[in-house]
Design an enzyme around this catalytic site. Structure first.
Site, PDB file in Angstrom:
ATOM      1  N   CYS A  44      -2.657   5.701  70.414  1.00  0.00           N
ATOM      2  CA  CYS A  44      -2.204   6.092  69.018  1.00  0.00           C
ATOM      3  C   CYS A  44      -1.422   7.513  69.130  1.00  0.00           C
ATOM      4  O   CYS A  44      -0.463   7.843  68.336  1.00  0.00           O
ATOM      5  CB  CYS A  44      -3.547   6.483  68.358  1.00  0.00           C
ATOM      6  SG  CYS A  44      -4.715   5.019  68.215  1.00  0.00           S
ATOM      7  N   CYS A  74       2.678   7.508  69.394  1.00  0.00           N
ATOM      8  CA  CYS A  74       3.440   7.451  68.206  1.00  0.00           C
ATOM      9  C   CYS A  74       3.167   8.677  67.269  1.00  0.00           C
ATOM     10  O   CYS A  74       3.792   9.456  66.646  1.00  0.00           O
ATOM     11  CB  CYS A  74       3.478   6.367  67.493  1.00  0.00           C
ATOM     12  SG  CYS A  74       3.821   5.011  68.552  1.00  0.00           S
ATOM     13  N   CYS A  81      -2.363  -1.770  63.233  1.00  0.00           N
ATOM     14  CA  CYS A  81      -1.560  -0.786  64.095  1.00  0.00           C
ATOM     15  C   CYS A  81      -1.900  -1.058  65.694  1.00  0.00           C
ATOM     16  O   CYS A  81      -0.949  -1.393  66.419  1.00  0.00           O
ATOM     17  CB  CYS A  81      -2.040   0.699  64.144  1.00  0.00           C
ATOM     18  SG  CYS A  81      -0.675   1.719  63.928  1.00  0.00           S
ATOM     19  N   CYS A 101     -22.773  -3.117  39.643  1.00  0.00           N
ATOM     20  CA  CYS A 101     -22.842  -1.684  40.236  1.00  0.00           C
ATOM     21  C   CYS A 101     -23.164  -0.598  39.264  1.00  0.00           C
ATOM     22  O   CYS A 101     -23.609   0.270  39.293  1.00  0.00           O
ATOM     23  CB  CYS A 101     -21.584  -1.557  41.080  1.00  0.00           C
ATOM     24  SG  CYS A 101     -21.010  -2.641  42.174  1.00  0.00           S
ATOM     25  N   ARG A 104     -22.171  -0.312  53.668  1.00  0.00           N
ATOM     26  CA  ARG A 104     -22.747   0.280  52.691  1.00  0.00           C
ATOM     27  C   ARG A 104     -22.715  -0.611  51.139  1.00  0.00           C
ATOM     28  O   ARG A 104     -24.025  -1.058  50.708  1.00  0.00           O
ATOM     29  CB  ARG A 104     -22.329   1.765  52.102  1.00  0.00           C
ATOM     30  CG  ARG A 104     -23.602   2.278  51.397  1.00  0.00           C
ATOM     31  CD  ARG A 104     -24.829   2.566  51.994  1.00  0.00           C
ATOM     32  NE  ARG A 104     -25.700   2.750  50.811  1.00  0.00           N
ATOM     33  CZ  ARG A 104     -26.372   2.037  50.255  1.00  0.00           C
ATOM     34  NH1 ARG A 104     -26.229   0.748  50.381  1.00  0.00           N
ATOM     35  NH2 ARG A 104     -27.524   2.642  49.236  1.00  0.00           N
ATOM     36  N   CYS A 154     -26.013  -2.936  49.310  1.00  0.00           N
ATOM     37  CA  CYS A 154     -26.300  -2.831  47.828  1.00  0.00           C
ATOM     38  C   CYS A 154     -26.168  -4.521  47.187  1.00  0.00           C
ATOM     39  O   CYS A 154     -27.122  -4.627  46.391  1.00  0.00           O
ATOM     40  CB  CYS A 154     -25.041  -1.887  46.923  1.00  0.00           C
ATOM     41  SG  CYS A 154     -25.914  -0.562  46.347  1.00  0.00           S
TER      42      CYS A 154
END
Lengths: 265, 106
Positions: free
Chosen positions: A80, A83, A118, A181, A222, A226
């Site tokens: 990584c 670049c 990437c 939600c 997460r 829920c």
């Protein structure tokens, strides 16, 4: 055995609860002044763990991510850092802008998706599993560079339909419990569900270390929790639905401070 | 790759009480849990943690299955001389992980 009168009271109690849950239209947004990070709902002891980098277990993944950042991979033999250079400079504020539009597909992509992209397209390395330790560590490391910065969703009109779709998911009732939600996180965030604070569901600290998980996890993990909680079938990991929901949640938390790696109970 | 974070003050005055912290990534699998299809997940825990100061053992702890994953230990030492503070974790398969930090005492 409770007498008929006692039974009547019990029944009234249950019906009362149902009325509370169903009477709200789930459309009231939290006003900007009322917004609070999940951190503010925690016990002071748990807040202290997050505040201290030598005690925050999420820092273990930041450390691992820092190692992976400079590790060369794939036939291109590039890391990584080859670049992007030092992440402290190049990745500062990046996580606060994600999910962002991926020009190639014309669809939003989240930070984890971008890192995975990437890796497979530019480094040519083997694809990393989405909820695997390595990709989580890299995401945590990159997101950590934005800690303390305000969440700044990109102001791109092409994202609007996806954001609207995310809002639609957020406010649509689902699962056997028939809850959206918004039923909890917009309408009842100052309540408690059993012993736990309901909170306003602002994704400020992801990927974060949940004491319950005893490990670090992504926002999608997460969200999956829920959805299982309301007895709905979770969306597939990395699916457009989850990205749209993430996009809406980041917009909803715009201007709030990034906390990665957060700690939650 | 070892994931261990240790915190030792870089400098201290002789006689100072210094705060030492050590944390390591480890599943601390208790051996009491069942995996998919009821298959037992074998126990895998760190059993011993040792801290050395200038080559001498100054603190140790025994860990048991009730200790959480990614165990965190915090304790105090008296700064006596400049040197290396070493940390070593040994798990029940005999594998060890170590970390160290230098302290300058004036």
């Amino acid at each position: 055995m409770p007498g008929p009168a006692a039974r009547l009271i019990v029944l009234t109690g249950v019906t009362g609860l149902l009325i509370v849950l169903t009477s709200h239209a789930s459309t009231d947004d939290i006003s900007p002044g009322e917004r609070r990070s999940g951190r503010d709902f925690m016990a002071p002891e748990t807040q202290a763990i997050q505040a201290d980098d030598t005690a925050n277990p999420g820092m273990l993944w930041v450390l691992q991510g820092a190692g992976l950042w400079t590790q060369k991979a794939g036939p291109a033999d590039q890391s990584c850092a080859s670049c992007h250079g030092a992440a402290q400079a190049s990745m500062r504020g990046v996580a606060a802008r994600y999910p962002a539009l991926d020009a190639a597909t014309g669809k939003p992509i989240d930070l984890t998706g971008r890192i995975a992209q990437c890796r497979s397209e530019r480094q040519g390395g083997t694809a990393l599993p989405r909820d695997g330790d390595e990709l989580l560590a890299l995401t945590t490391f990159v997101a950590h560079q934005s800690r303390g910065m305000p969440i700044a969703p990109p102001d791109d009109a092409r994202l609007t339909p996806f954001r609207d779709a995310g809002r639609q998911i957020f406010t649509t009732r689902m699962g056997q419990l028939d809850l959206a939600c918004a039923s909890c996180h917009d309408d009842n965030w100052n309540q408690r569900l059993a012993g736990s604070a309901v909170t306003q569901a602002h994704p400020t600290g992801y990927p974060l270390y949940r004491l319950e998980w005893q490990g670090i996890g992504s926002l999608q993990r997460r969200l999956r929790n829920c959805m299982i909680g309301v007895r709905a079938e979770p969306f597939a990991t990395g699916s457009d639905d989850f990205i749209a929901l993430e996009l809406y949640l980041m917009q909803r938390a715009a201007g709030m401070e990034m906390e990665t790696p957060g700690i939650r109970p | 790759m070892t994931k261990a974070l240790v915190s030792v003050p870089k400098t201290a005055r002789r006689g100072d009480i210094i705060d030492i912290r050590a944390m390591i990534a480890h599943p601390m699998e208790t051996g009491y849990r069942m995996g998919p299809n009821g298959v037992e997940i074998p126990r895998r825990i760190i059993t011993r943690f040792v801290c050395t100061y200038g080559g001498e053992e100054v603190f140790f702890a025994e860990f048991f299955p009730a200790v959480s994953a990614n165990p965190f230990v915090s304790f105090s030492l008296i700064a006596s001389a400049s040197g290396t503070v070493g940390f070593e974790w040994t798990d029940d398969q005999g594998q060890t992980e170590s970390a160290s930090a230098e302290i300058v005492v004036t």
